[in-house]
Design a protein around this motif. Structure first.
Motif, PDB file in Angstrom:
ATOM      1  N   UNK A  68       0.870  -1.179   0.000  1.00  0.00           N
ATOM      2  CA  UNK A  68       0.000   0.000   0.000  1.00  0.00           C
ATOM      3  C   UNK A  68       0.900   1.220   0.000  1.00  0.00           C
ATOM      4  N   UNK A  69       0.712   2.089  -1.003  1.00  0.00           N
ATOM      5  CA  UNK A  69       1.493   3.324  -1.106  1.00  0.00           C
ATOM      6  C   UNK A  69       0.551   4.509  -1.103  1.00  0.00           C
ATOM      7  N   UNK A  70       0.885   5.487  -0.319  1.00  0.00           N
ATOM      8  CA  UNK A  70       0.095   6.713  -0.369  1.00  0.00           C
ATOM      9  C   UNK A  70       0.322   7.375  -1.724  1.00  0.00           C
ATOM     10  N   UNK A  71      -0.766   7.813  -2.360  1.00  0.00           N
ATOM     11  CA  UNK A  71      -0.660   8.380  -3.709  1.00  0.00           C
ATOM     12  C   UNK A  71      -1.801   9.360  -3.926  1.00  0.00           C
ATOM     13  N   UNK A  72      -1.461  10.572  -4.321  1.00  0.00           N
ATOM     14  CA  UNK A  72      -2.453  11.589  -4.670  1.00  0.00           C
ATOM     15  C   UNK A  72      -3.503  11.756  -3.563  1.00  0.00           C
ATOM     16  N   UNK A  73      -3.058  11.730  -2.324  1.00  0.00           N
ATOM     17  CA  UNK A  73      -3.972  11.909  -1.200  1.00  0.00           C
ATOM     18  C   UNK A  73      -4.726  10.662  -0.811  1.00  0.00           C
ATOM     19  N   UNK A  74      -4.675   9.631  -1.633  1.00  0.00           N
ATOM     20  CA  UNK A  74      -5.356   8.365  -1.345  1.00  0.00           C
ATOM     21  C   UNK A  74      -4.345   7.251  -1.178  1.00  0.00           C
ATOM     22  N   UNK A 123      -2.684   3.683  -3.111  1.00  0.00           N
ATOM     23  CA  UNK A 123      -2.546   2.700  -4.177  1.00  0.00           C
ATOM     24  C   UNK A 123      -2.162   1.382  -3.528  1.00  0.00           C
ATOM     25  N   UNK A 160      -1.183   0.450 -13.704  1.00  0.00           N
ATOM     26  CA  UNK A 160      -1.131   1.055 -12.363  1.00  0.00           C
ATOM     27  C   UNK A 160       0.058   1.992 -12.237  1.00  0.00           C
ATOM     28  N   UNK A 161       1.166   1.665 -12.930  1.00  0.00           N
ATOM     29  CA  UNK A 161       2.374   2.479 -12.813  1.00  0.00           C
ATOM     30  C   UNK A 161       2.609   3.375 -14.025  1.00  0.00           C
ATOM     31  N   UNK A 212      -4.207   7.690 -11.798  1.00  0.00           N
ATOM     32  CA  UNK A 212      -4.499   8.080 -10.413  1.00  0.00           C
ATOM     33  C   UNK A 212      -4.642   9.595 -10.270  1.00  0.00           C
ATOM     34  N   UNK A 213      -3.867  10.357 -11.029  1.00  0.00           N
ATOM     35  CA  UNK A 213      -3.960  11.821 -10.978  1.00  0.00           C
ATOM     36  C   UNK A 213      -5.404  12.282 -11.097  1.00  0.00           C
TER      37      UNK A 213
END
Lengths: 277, 277
Positions: free
Chosen positions: A6-12, A14, A60-61, A66-67
């Motif tokens: 689990x990685x934090x990404x764009x405030x949420x 991933x 996903x990468x 996600x943006x």
């Protein structure tokens, strides 16, 4: 279900998760982006189905989705493209077997009983998402790239009422008339082409169409455009009077640079449908 | 110079090129994104230096930078992180040798004479870009991630007047006091720590600072934060009264999900400097 990362990404967040699938009778891995809004309750979800050779990881990468999903408060799910593992049949070709499930339920050996990507995506994975995460199953949309565009279009038309909108990047439009299709549909479903029709977006468009808006982008410099056959689906859409936007994008090819270039517009298109009413 | 690939992306072109480098005495590969505006004349350029184990490819495909560079009309250059090839020295460790050039000119065997990434980035590659592409060398900015953040900060401070702005994602801030630094600076530059000072952002900040704005983001959940030592650079920046924004981003780690989450703000920051006057 096991959390692989689990990685934090764009405030949420991933995340990548693994679970034992009953549909495919093997472990399946998927990526899920949850926007910040998912902390406060269920959010709409956009499915992204990937193309040949991909796992859950590629889009996903590399697709830059996600943006825009974060901006719109939409979850993204990135399923794998086939069952995998030592006990699962495979083929030396890149376009058959593992990494090339074509989003069908295989009836033929050696692909049955693992290659049931249709059931996995139509039934098992959405149920799991609804149970384990803050996902609103009443607000689903679907997109995909290449083989995944084929999957998105056929699932959208094959499951009326499930998805509010469908889009695709360089989809395989008419697999029963393409070298990206005939070989795989024969292998997975057998020789009877009548059975293939439920897995051919052009044939399904002629028959039933889609009960919502459709957006399809294909690059004019796509190196596989003769296999994709956008002209077949374009004709079927026009004949059906289907609500749709078809775009041929000058100079773009089949890569993720093409996908990411138009991702903002695809997610805005789905957001319109997901937030309607 | 050889064109390895060119993909249309965000209205411009994402290219990958290879050339015989005199600085590193081997073939070097780099990525270059040119926005649509480059058709009409030279555009400003943002350098992106990558971290340990990366090639030119990682950030080019995973950092999401082209979206915002296209919006701002800025070119992006993605150099490799070291010389490469069969005749080039290497080490079994991931953090020394190929993929880990640390943006210095090596003076020690077996790293000299190939490991001259400083000269390659300070002299050879900008000259090539200015000669072959519509790049305005009077408007350059630089950023980077991890080891590449170290490279961006040290190049920016070591070449006064070259870059209008510098930013970094999770940079190695104080390599002469870190396990990500002491080993490599010893290997490449020898035991004399006085020589290392020109390649340590914290020491350079104390000494000279940077003649423009600085932006640095580091995730509070970065798994390598003890090696990065943002606190050392923060102290030096504050003591120097350097124009700078330092941010600790809650919950973010060291991944490209972190980098891409803040890319829009970094490119907007550089655009402000590149389009001033």
């Amino acid at each position: 279900m096991e959390t692989l990362s689990e990685n934090r990404a764009f405030g949420g967040t991933q995340g990548v998760y693994k679970h034992a699938s009953t549909a495919t009778q093997c472990d399946m891995t998927f990526g899920l982006f949850l926007p910040e809004e998912a902390r406060d309750g269920p959010v709409p979800v956009l499915w992204y189905l990937s193309g040949l050779t991909c796992t859950h990881d590629n889009a996903m990468t590399k697709a830059g989705a996600q943006t825009w999903a974060a901006e719109q408060g939409i979850a993204l799910v990135f399923p794998d493209t086939s069952p995998r593992g030592e006990g699962v049949a495979d083929d030396d070709a890149y376009d058959l077997g593992q990494g090339a499930g074509f989003y069908v339920n295989a009836t033929q050996a050696p692909w049955a009983p693992h290659f049931n990507m249709w059931d996995y995506l139509a039934e098992e994975l959405p149920a799991l998402l609804g149970e384990k995460f803050a996902i609103d199953l009443d607000r689903q949309a679907i997109t995909g790239h290449s083989m995944g565009g084929h999957g998105a279009l056929t699932l959208a038309m094959g499951l009326p009422g499930r998805f509010r909108s469908v889009s695709a990047f360089a989809p395989i439009c008419n697999p029963s008339a393409s070298d990206w299709g005939r070989k795989q549909l024969t292998a997975y479903l057998g020789e009877d082409e009548a059975v293939w029709a439920r897995h051919d977006a052009t044939l399904m468009m002629r028959e039933t169409g889609f009960d919502g808006p459709v957006l399809i982008d294909t690059g004019t410099s796509d190196q596989f455009i003769d296999l994709l056959q956008p002209e077949a689906l374009a004709q079927a859409i026009a004949e059906k009077r289907q609500e749709a936007t078809l775009r041929l994008q000058p100079g773009y090819d089949h890569s993720y640079f093409f996908v990411s270039s138009f991702m903002e517009e695809h997610i805005a298109f789905h957001a319109d449908a997901l937030y309607r009413d």
